[in-house]
Design an enzyme around this catalytic site. Structure first.
Site, PDB file in Angstrom:
ATOM      1  N   SER A 147       0.846  -1.196   0.000  1.00  0.00           N
ATOM      2  CA  SER A 147       0.000   0.000   0.000  1.00  0.00           C
ATOM      3  C   SER A 147       0.882   1.246   0.000  1.00  0.00           C
ATOM      4  O   SER A 147       1.942   1.286   0.618  1.00  0.00           O
ATOM      5  CB  SER A 147      -0.923   0.012   1.214  1.00  0.00           C
ATOM      6  OG  SER A 147      -0.185   0.097   2.408  1.00  0.00           O
ATOM      7  N   GLY A 173       2.192  11.383   3.776  1.00  0.00           N
ATOM      8  CA  GLY A 173       1.137  11.898   4.638  1.00  0.00           C
ATOM      9  C   GLY A 173      -0.273  11.452   4.304  1.00  0.00           C
ATOM     10  O   GLY A 173      -1.246  12.108   4.663  1.00  0.00           O
ATOM     11  N   LEU A 174      -0.411  10.333   3.608  1.00  0.00           N
ATOM     12  CA  LEU A 174      -1.700   9.701   3.324  1.00  0.00           C
ATOM     13  C   LEU A 174      -2.694  10.567   2.536  1.00  0.00           C
ATOM     14  O   LEU A 174      -3.873  10.672   2.892  1.00  0.00           O
ATOM     15  CB  LEU A 174      -2.368   9.233   4.632  1.00  0.00           C
ATOM     16  CG  LEU A 174      -1.568   8.291   5.518  1.00  0.00           C
ATOM     17  CD1 LEU A 174      -2.354   7.945   6.774  1.00  0.00           C
ATOM     18  CD2 LEU A 174      -1.161   7.035   4.778  1.00  0.00           C
ATOM     19  N   ASN A 216      -3.739   0.041   8.363  1.00  0.00           N
ATOM     20  CA  ASN A 216      -2.442   0.725   8.376  1.00  0.00           C
ATOM     21  C   ASN A 216      -2.274   1.381   9.737  1.00  0.00           C
ATOM     22  O   ASN A 216      -2.766   2.474   9.979  1.00  0.00           O
ATOM     23  CB  ASN A 216      -2.380   1.762   7.250  1.00  0.00           C
ATOM     24  CG  ASN A 216      -1.050   2.489   7.204  1.00  0.00           C
ATOM     25  OD1 ASN A 216      -0.225   2.382   8.105  1.00  0.00           O
ATOM     26  ND2 ASN A 216      -0.841   3.258   6.153  1.00  0.00           N
ATOM     27  N   CYS A 249       1.954   4.027   9.761  1.00  0.00           N
ATOM     28  CA  CYS A 249       2.432   5.188   9.001  1.00  0.00           C
ATOM     29  C   CYS A 249       3.044   6.224   9.937  1.00  0.00           C
ATOM     30  O   CYS A 249       2.360   6.796  10.783  1.00  0.00           O
ATOM     31  CB  CYS A 249       1.294   5.825   8.208  1.00  0.00           C
ATOM     32  SG  CYS A 249       1.851   7.250   7.264  1.00  0.00           S
ATOM     33  N   LYS A 270      -0.704  -3.702   8.934  1.00  0.00           N
ATOM     34  CA  LYS A 270       0.533  -3.123   8.409  1.00  0.00           C
ATOM     35  C   LYS A 270       1.053  -2.180   9.458  1.00  0.00           C
ATOM     36  O   LYS A 270       0.403  -1.301   9.926  1.00  0.00           O
ATOM     37  CB  LYS A 270       0.265  -2.373   7.097  1.00  0.00           C
ATOM     38  CG  LYS A 270       1.457  -1.585   6.634  1.00  0.00           C
ATOM     39  CD  LYS A 270       1.090  -0.739   5.425  1.00  0.00           C
ATOM     40  CE  LYS A 270       2.234   0.192   5.113  1.00  0.00           C
ATOM     41  NZ  LYS A 270       1.932   1.125   4.090  1.00  0.00           N
TER      42      LYS A 270
END
Length: 163
Positions: free
Chosen positions: A18, A70-71, A125, A128, A163
């Site tokens: 991802s 930063g998604l 996720n 991150c 993740k």
């Protein structure tokens, strides 16, 4: 090279991580990188739209590169309305990556995507490091991670990947 991940059987073990591939952008640029993948993992989706971090987002470093993306994403509703159908049309099984800033964000996304055609798993996720709160603060605390997984397990019948 058939590969099994839980109950999911894949033709081979090659998939993207991802955040590393926007299959729709690649296709728009004339690249068919998704054609070689057994499944597609989406970029991380959060409940609300995010612009991501300001530039520069990627820089070279000794031995590799560093990123702070930063998604960026359109938010869960826009994703489900536009990105998901277009990505599903690429003809690969999908794993949708979900991010959040509190436990309920993950649960909301799991409930919203449960039962959507083409999705074979949901990736939580929780790692991150490029956002100010959420994700890694949840994933770096075993009790927080467990709480999110418990909420998500109750919210969907889809396989959950962390993740």
């Amino acid at each position: 090279m058939t590969t099994r991940i839980g109950a999911l059987e894949l033709a081979h073990p090659v998939m993207n991580a991802s955040g590393t591939l926007d299959a729709l952008a690649a296709r728009a640029a004339g690249l068919a990188v998704d054609a070689e993948l057994a499944l597609l993992v989406t970029k991380t989706v959060t409940p609300l739209a995010r612009e991501g971090n300001p530039a520069p987002r990627v820089t070279e470093a000794a031995g590799g590169m560093l990123n702070s993306i930063g998604l960026p994403n359109p938010g869960l509703d826009a994703f489900a309305r536009t990105v998901l159908p277009a990505t599903r049309a690429l003809g690969r099984p999908l794993v949708v990556s979900l991010g959040g800033f509190e436990h309920g964000d993950y649960e909301l996304a799991c409930r919203r995507l449960d039962g959507e055609a083409g999705i074979v798993a949901l990736e939580l996720n929780v790692s991150c490091p490029n956002v100010k709160s959420g994700c890694i603060s949840i994933g770096s605390d075993p009790a927080e991670t467990e709480a999110v997984v418990r909420l998500c397990r109750a919210a969907t019948g889809l396989p959950l990947w962390l993740k």
